[in-house]
Scaffold this active site. Structure first.
Site, short mmCIF file in Angstrom:
data_model
loop_
_atom_site.label_atom_id
_atom_site.label_comp_id
_atom_site.label_asym_id
_atom_site.label_seq_id
_atom_site.Cartn_x
_atom_site.Cartn_y
_atom_site.Cartn_z
N CYS A 28 0.88 -1.17 0.00
CA CYS A 28 0.00 0.00 0.00
C CYS A 28 0.91 1.21 0.00
CB CYS A 28 -0.92 0.01 1.22
SG CYS A 28 -1.90 1.52 1.33
N CYS B 252 -0.69 4.35 2.16
CA CYS B 252 -0.79 4.31 3.62
C CYS B 252 -0.41 2.91 4.10
CB CYS B 252 -2.17 4.75 4.10
SG CYS B 252 -3.57 4.03 3.20
N SER B 253 -1.34 2.16 4.68
CA SER B 253 -0.98 0.82 5.15
C SER B 253 -2.17 -0.13 5.04
CB SER B 253 -0.47 0.88 6.59
OG SER B 253 -1.45 1.47 7.43
N CYS B 254 -2.97 -0.01 3.96
CA CYS B 254 -4.11 -0.91 3.76
C CYS B 254 -3.62 -2.35 3.77
CB CYS B 254 -4.78 -0.61 2.41
SG CYS B 254 -5.47 1.05 2.33
#
Lengths: 193, 99
Positions: free
Chosen positions: A98, A101-103
């Site tokens: 991702c 962000c940090s999906c």
């Protein structure tokens, strides 16, 4: 905001109280969600992978709709984003990142590992996937294409890795024990101990 | 991006990501990565319809937009990439135009 632990607790208690008072979310629903979040771990994803390796009909359902397949394992997918499952096959290897962000497919794999959220991984996985795999000690057969999947919007993605050679006749539990979180992100591949 | 192009792209369609930088015009929440803006790719498959995150982020009424899985050749994005490698990105319809 920089709050002390005590201030954080008071803020959280006030927010929960308001949500309950306004009938937006009940305390039971919050407790259920916290329990489901705590239960989520790579072991859940590993169990799904092992089932897919041993049950062709489940594998087809998993690839068609990951969230519905996860529900067969009792995993709560209500309110979770759709789950897409990326099948590694001879000649094609998937790597999930991702960049924005940090999906991460938290419902089935739990909290993302620290490196998944790092700026270095997010920048390099998309631009230099072969360099990243080399640092993880992952070698792909010659001629294998890499497909990086950048998780930018409403889906969450997990990799269905290839079943290692030498595991013919293994039962689901033994197979699941081989599968680590990195295998389901694509930085590593399952291997015999 | 508030205007909505009602084009529907089938799997296999050649598309170009709009070369647009809304973040330069004011506060914005964009889910289209910088590295694919202005680049051409191929629709792998439509992923369904989802509320526009560019509106949700500001608590505005959100349009329901088609989302596509779009495949780009790594070589089209980075000069040093290995031939044949790919990047697949989720992109909302209004960011895409026919290439």
């Amino acid at each position: 905001m920089n709050l002390s632990g005590q201030e954080n607790d008071r803020l959280l208690a006030a927010l929960r109280g308001l949500l309950a008072a306004k009938n937006l979310v009940s305390t039971a629903e919050i407790a259920e969600r916290i329990a489901a979040t705590d239960r989520a771990s790579p072991a859940q994803g590993a169990a799904m992978v092992a089932r897919a390796w041993t049950d062709a009909a489940f594998r087809a359902r998993l690839l068609a709709d990951g969230a519905r397949a996860a529900e067969e394992f009792g995993i709560m997918m209500r309110g979770a984003p759709p789950l897409g499952v990326l099948e590694n096959v001879p000649g094609l290897h998937h790597l999930v990142v991702c960049t924005l962000c940090s999906c991460y497919p938290r419902a089935v794999l739990g909290y993302p590992p620290f490196w998944y959220k790092s700026v270095a991984y997010r920048a390099r996985a998309v631009r230099d996937p072969r360099g990243v795999l080399a640092e993880w000690g992952t070698t792909l057969p010659e001629g294998t294409r890499i497909r990086v999947v950048d998780s930018t919007a409403d889906y969450r993605w997990m990799v269905l890795p290839r079943r290692p050679d030498g595991t013919e006749g293994w039962d689901e539990a033994a197979l699941a024990a081989l599968v680590r979180e990195g295998d389901m992100v694509g930085v590593t591949q399952p291997r015999l101990p | 991006m508030s205007e909505f192009a009602p084009t529907v792209f089938p799997a296999g369609a050649r598309v170009r990501v709009r070369l647009d930088w809304p973040e330069q015009r004011g506060p914005a929440h964009i889910r289209t990565p910088h590295y694919v803006r202005g680049r051409e790719g191929t629709v792998l498959r439509p992923l369904g319809r989802f509320a526009n995150p560019e509106d949700l982020a500001f608590a505005r009424e959100a349009a329901i937009l088609p989302l596509y899985h779009v495949r780009f050749e790594q070589r089209a994005l980075w000069p040093e990439a290995t031939e044949g490698d790919e990047v697949v990105v989720e992109i909302f319809g209004p960011w895409l135009e026919t290439a």
